[in-house]
Enzyme design. Structure first.
Site, PDB file in Angstrom:
ATOM      1  CD1 TRP A  29     -23.232   9.597   8.902  1.00  0.00           C
ATOM      2  CD2 TRP A  29     -21.101  10.238   9.003  1.00  0.00           C
ATOM      3  NE1 TRP A  29     -22.660   8.955   9.975  1.00  0.00           N
ATOM      4  CE2 TRP A  29     -21.346   9.332  10.056  1.00  0.00           C
ATOM      5  CE3 TRP A  29     -19.817  10.787   8.878  1.00  0.00           C
ATOM      6  CZ2 TRP A  29     -20.383   8.948  10.966  1.00  0.00           C
ATOM      7  CZ3 TRP A  29     -18.848  10.402   9.786  1.00  0.00           C
ATOM      8  CH2 TRP A  29     -19.121   9.501  10.800  1.00  0.00           C
TER       9      TRP A  29
ATOM     10  CD  GLU B  32      -5.391  -3.211   1.087  1.00  0.00           C
ATOM     11  OE1 GLU B  32      -4.797  -2.558   1.953  1.00  0.00           O
ATOM     12  OE2 GLU B  32      -5.905  -2.672   0.068  1.00  0.00           O
TER      13      GLU B  32
ATOM     14  CE  LYS C  27     -21.895  11.674  13.629  1.00  0.00           C
ATOM     15  NZ  LYS C  27     -21.807  10.454  14.458  1.00  0.00           N
TER      16      LYS C  27
ATOM     17  CB  THR D 152      -0.912   0.023   1.236  1.00  0.00           C
ATOM     18  OG1 THR D 152      -0.087   0.093   2.420  1.00  0.00           O
ATOM     19  CG2 THR D 152      -1.769  -1.228   1.306  1.00  0.00           C
TER      20      THR D 152
END
Length: 543
Positions: free
Chosen positions: A447, A334, A442, A189
């Site tokens: 959200w 992944e 938030k 990554t």
């Protein structure tokens, strides 16, 4: 030609039921190499290389060089399981390393040359690479490498030294019959938080990914296609195209290190490219070049874009102005990486233009082999068609079960990999990423999707790039702030005009409190805007 020698006996059986009477034929990357040589030997690979210019050869000629390299690696003492690193761009030599290293049983470890020197050192030492291949432009990264990298025995430049390395070795190699669950490739990554983590792919996972990525509801590649791999081969195995392309017999175009708008446009025109893959920032540059130059790309039919959300305006303009179908996709290191592809079905195609673009702006349905779900804060699955977003989780035969040499149990939830994305599903199983968990805003208990704000801003003709980050707020906890790079830096739009533009398209409480301007936005090693860096620069420890 030499092939792996699978057993004619059936695979071991543990029941229940009765065993099928099929050959035990392992899924190995070397079978792809042998397949491309046997069935598509006269198909072309075009490679842009610093020392050769545009170099063209056939799959058969490539396979011969792959076997010469495998012999050279064996003579250099590389053994099954050893990691062999590359710091390289998309060229025919890099393609040869992919096939030779994994085919002989070693592990092809691709490194991103855009990472910091600190991260490159960490990754090579963590992986314990034994040989490093580097493009000429990447050789400065290898300076004093033999002292910095404890396991590395040899550094080979991908130019004349590479040619000397393989020159005296035979073009025949008996590919070993390996366990299909043996490791074949390693990708790390980008390490935006903490040290990079390694995804260690198996032969089985890589071949299954390549087969399923070739399907009609994914890349849909054919032997009549000319596929341009704009996505770097150092990034998640080039989205599998170095294996999917040969399976389908497609002509491959490898663009080297220059990926700007004019260079990509010229390759598309010169080679008759029909299909390509890449990240939004590259294709935005191509679109900008086509607009400013008036050039056309008549052979280009489809472009698969992933890595970050594709603005609806880009999808619309490519289709309306150039007849190019932009296909949204999603995946991650992944997941090897492909998880979803947004190919429209008959119902979606029957929508009006606005509805079609809205659907194409989603990341789409999972391709076969991947299972996805969204879960709420209590870990309960959220049904499709709900308005509720949740954490996206994945499982399947090309999803990691653990990171390489890392203890990260929090990355998994009862056999599901926790992607770190927040997503929502419509009632027809189309998935849409609404944010990264670390980027979601938030505000007052609600959200706010930073991606919605960014995509809306990107629809404004005077905006070239946009990012949205959270600003700490004493009343609402967080409020959105937008950072914009203007299409014309000498005559940028006013913040007020952009606020008005947003107010017509988003609920008032979702609109950013501020709009800031920069000449450019920071881009990370995988082509994504570095929102964390922007947030840290603006708000520091308070972010």
């Amino acid at each position: 030609m030499t092939d792996p020698a699978p057993s004619a006996a059936p695979a071991p059986f543990s029941g229940p039921g009765i065993p099928g009477l099929m050959m035990d034929w392992p899924l190995l990357t070397s079978t792809i190499t042998a397949f491309m040589e046997e069935n598509f030997g006269d198909q072309k690979i075009v490679s842009v290389v610093d020392d050769l210019g545009t170099f063209t050869y056939t799959y058969a000629e490539c396979a011969a060089r792959v076997k010469k390299l495998a012999n050279a690696l064996k003579a250099a003492g590389v053994k099954p399981g050893d990691r062999v690193a590359t710091i390289a761009f998309n060229t025919h030599r890099h393609f040869e390393i992919y096939h030779a290293v994994s085919g002989m049983g070693a592990v092809c470890h691709t490194l991103n040359p855009r990472l910091s020197a600190e991260h490159i050192d960490y990754i090579i030492n963590h992986a314990e690479d034994v040989i490093v291949f580097a493009d000429p432009a990447c050789m400065p990264l290898t300076q004093n490498g033999m002292e910095r990298w404890k396991s590395v025995r040899q550094i080979i430049e991908l130019a004349a030294p590479y040619e000397e390395f393989i020159a005296d070795h035979p073009a025949e190699f008996a590919w070993p019959t390996l366990d299909e669950n043996a490791a074949c490739a390693l990708c790390y990554t980008s390490g935006t938080t903490g040290n990079p983590k390694g995804a260690l792919y198996s032969h089985r996972s890589t071949v299954l990914h390549a087969i399923c990525a070739a399907g009609a509801n994914a890349f849909g590649l054919r032997a009549t296609d000319v596929a341009l791999s704009v996505v770097p081969m150092f990034h998640v195995n080039g989205w599998g195209l170095p294996y999917t392309g040969p399976i389908c017999g497609a002509k491959l175009v490898l663009p080297g290190r220059v990926l700007d708008g004019p260079a990509i446009t010229k390759l598309v025109q010169d080679e008759g490219v029909t299909l390509s893959v890449g990240v939004p920032t590259v294709w935005q540059a191509v679109l900008d070049h086509l607009t400013s130059s008036g050039e056309k790309v008549p052979t280009l039919k489809s472009v698969f874009i992933g890595g970050s959300a594709v603005p609806p305006s880009m999808i619309d303009r490519f289709e309306a102005e150039h007849g190019v179908d932009i296909v949204h996709a999603w995946g991650m290191t992944e997941l090897s990486p492909i998880g979803t592809v947004c190919k429209l079905d008959a119902t979606a195609e029957a929508q009006d233009r606005e509805g079609r673009i809205a659907t194409k702006s989603k990341q789409g349905r999972a391709i076969y082999g991947i299972e996805l779900r969204t879960v709420d804060d209590a870990g309960e699955r959220i049904p499709h068609g709900s308005e509720e977003g949740g954490e996206l989780q994945a499982r399947g035969p090309w999803v990691i079960s653990a990171y390489f040499r890392a203890d990260t149990p929090d990355s998994f939830d009862n056999g599901w990999f926790r992607t770190g994305d927040v997503a929502i599903y419509d009632n027809r199983a189309h998935m849409q990423i609404t944010d990264r968990i670390k980027d979601v805003i938030k505000s007052g208990g609600e959200w706010i999707s930073s991606i919605d704000i960014e995509n809306t801003l990107m629809g404004h003709p005077e905006v070239r790039m946009a990012a949205c980050v959270a600003k700490p707020d004493p009343k609402w906890r967080e409020r959105p702030v937008a950072i914009v790079a203007a299409a014309n830096p000498d005559a940028p739009p006013s913040a007020e005009s952009l606020q008005a533009y947003l107010a017509e398209r988003l609920p008032k409480w979702q609109c950013p409190d501020e709009i800031l301007f920069r000449a450019d936005l920071p881009i990370g090693p995988t082509g994504k805007i570095l929102k964390r860096q922007i947030r840290d620069e603006l708000y520091g420890d308070a972010a």
